[in-house]
Enzyme design. Structure first.
Site, PDB file in Angstrom:
ATOM      1  N   ASN A 105       0.848  -1.202   0.000  1.00  0.00           N
ATOM      2  CA  ASN A 105       0.000   0.000   0.000  1.00  0.00           C
ATOM      3  C   ASN A 105       0.876   1.242   0.000  1.00  0.00           C
ATOM      4  OD1 ASN A 105      -2.448   1.569   0.433  1.00  0.00           O
ATOM      5  ND2 ASN A 105      -1.796   1.805   2.573  1.00  0.00           N
ATOM      6  N   HIS A 107       0.886   5.188   1.339  1.00  0.00           N
ATOM      7  CA  HIS A 107       0.165   6.021   2.315  1.00  0.00           C
ATOM      8  C   HIS A 107       0.838   7.400   2.391  1.00  0.00           C
ATOM      9  CE1 HIS A 107      -2.458   6.760   5.709  1.00  0.00           C
ATOM     10  NE2 HIS A 107      -1.416   7.276   6.352  1.00  0.00           N
TER      11      HIS A 107
HETATM   12  C1  GRF Z   1      -2.743   8.779  -2.475  1.00  0.00           C
HETATM   13  O1  GRF Z   1      -2.484   9.927  -1.727  1.00  0.00           O
HETATM   14  C2  GRF Z   1      -2.437   7.556  -1.668  1.00  0.00           C
HETATM   15  O2  GRF Z   1      -1.343   7.721  -0.821  1.00  0.00           O
HETATM   16  C3  GRF Z   1      -3.689   7.398  -0.849  1.00  0.00           C
HETATM   17  O3  GRF Z   1      -4.727   7.723  -1.762  1.00  0.00           O
HETATM   18  C4  GRF Z   1      -4.235   8.644  -2.738  1.00  0.00           C
HETATM   19  C5  GRF Z   1      -4.514   8.062  -4.093  1.00  0.00           C
HETATM   20  O4  GRF Z   1      -4.200   8.909  -5.152  1.00  0.00           O
HETATM   21  N1  GRF Z   1      -3.753   6.072  -0.272  1.00  0.00           N
HETATM   22  P1  GRF Z   1      -4.392   8.401  -6.638  1.00  0.00           P
HETATM   23  O5  GRF Z   1      -5.801   7.868  -6.782  1.00  0.00           O
HETATM   24  O6  GRF Z   1      -3.360   7.353  -6.924  1.00  0.00           O
HETATM   25  O7  GRF Z   1      -4.174   9.626  -7.488  1.00  0.00           O
END
Ligand code: GRF
Length: 204
Positions: A105, A107
């Site tokens: 994941n 984050h």
């Molecule tokens: C990112 O900030 C990720 O860290 C979080 O959700 C967001 C997703 O962005 N878990 P995207 O959909 O990849 O543009």
């Protein structure tokens, strides 16, 4: 390595994976799943001719049934690594058991600070001056699995959450693509005696 990506929203991390690692160094993105039928991530998958599917929570009696269907779909496509790239749902222990040590994941915070949703908003509200990104293995907790990569970003002046998110995004894309590359190359090793210790080495 056959990679499945789960995404709920915009899908910029998915796009980074499609642009930078898909079809290279033995990495193929073979499936994109979402809980949100309208997610832009699904359009990105379509544009890249990657099969996609949606698994909305309300189409199943419970989370377990949804994750069972989603896990089966990914497994049927031969997925060996599952990347949660802005997937805004927790996955069940049974889902994780299908892909042991092979769910990661990204984050937008320096874990263990600010796990869970709205991490950037939490960090801004706290007034921190060092933000960051974590890529980690997913375990049964909330953003609590072993860390693969982490990078800090110092922002000494106060900013709003949108500005911080914009500043973190390129770091997310870089760390996530690098993690997928490293796992595909067999360069990521979890110390069996200390499962929180993750070594990344391309030298074998
Ligand atoms: C990112 O900030 C990720 O860290 C979080 O959700 C967001 C997703 O962005 N878990 P995207 O959909 O990849 O543009």
């Amino acid at each position: 390595m056959r990679v499945g990506v789960l995404a709920s929203g915009h899908g910029s991390n998915l796009q980074a994976l499609l642009d930078r690692v898909h079809g290279r160094e033995g990495v193929e993105i073979v499936a994109v799943g979402s809980d949100k039928p309208g997610a832009t991530a699904l359009e990105r998958a379509q544009r890249a001719a990657v099969p996609s599917a949606t698994f909305p929570r309300d189409a199943y009696p419970d989370r377990a049934a949804r994750d069972d269907a989603m896990g089966a779909w990914l497994a049927d496509r031969g997925v060996e690594l599952v990347v949660l790239a802005g997937y805004m749902q927790l996955v069940t222990p049974a889902f994780l058991a299908r892909f042991p040590e092979r769910v990661i994941n990204v984050h937008p915070a320096l874990l263990p600070a600010f796990p869970g949703i709205r991490a950037v908003e939490q960090a801004v509200a706290y007034g921190v001056k060092v933000f960051g990104v974590t890529v980690h293995f997913v375990d049964e907790g909330v953003d609590s699995g072993p860390v693969i990569f982490q990078r800090a970003l110092a922002l000494p002046e106060p900013h709003d959450a949108g500005t911080v998110r914009d500043a973190l995004r390129p770091i997310e894309h870089e760390l996530l693509t690098e993690a997928v590359r490293a796992i595909a190359a067999g360069a990521v090793r979890v110390d069996p005696d200390h499962p929180r210790r993750v070594y990344v080495s391309f030298d074998g």
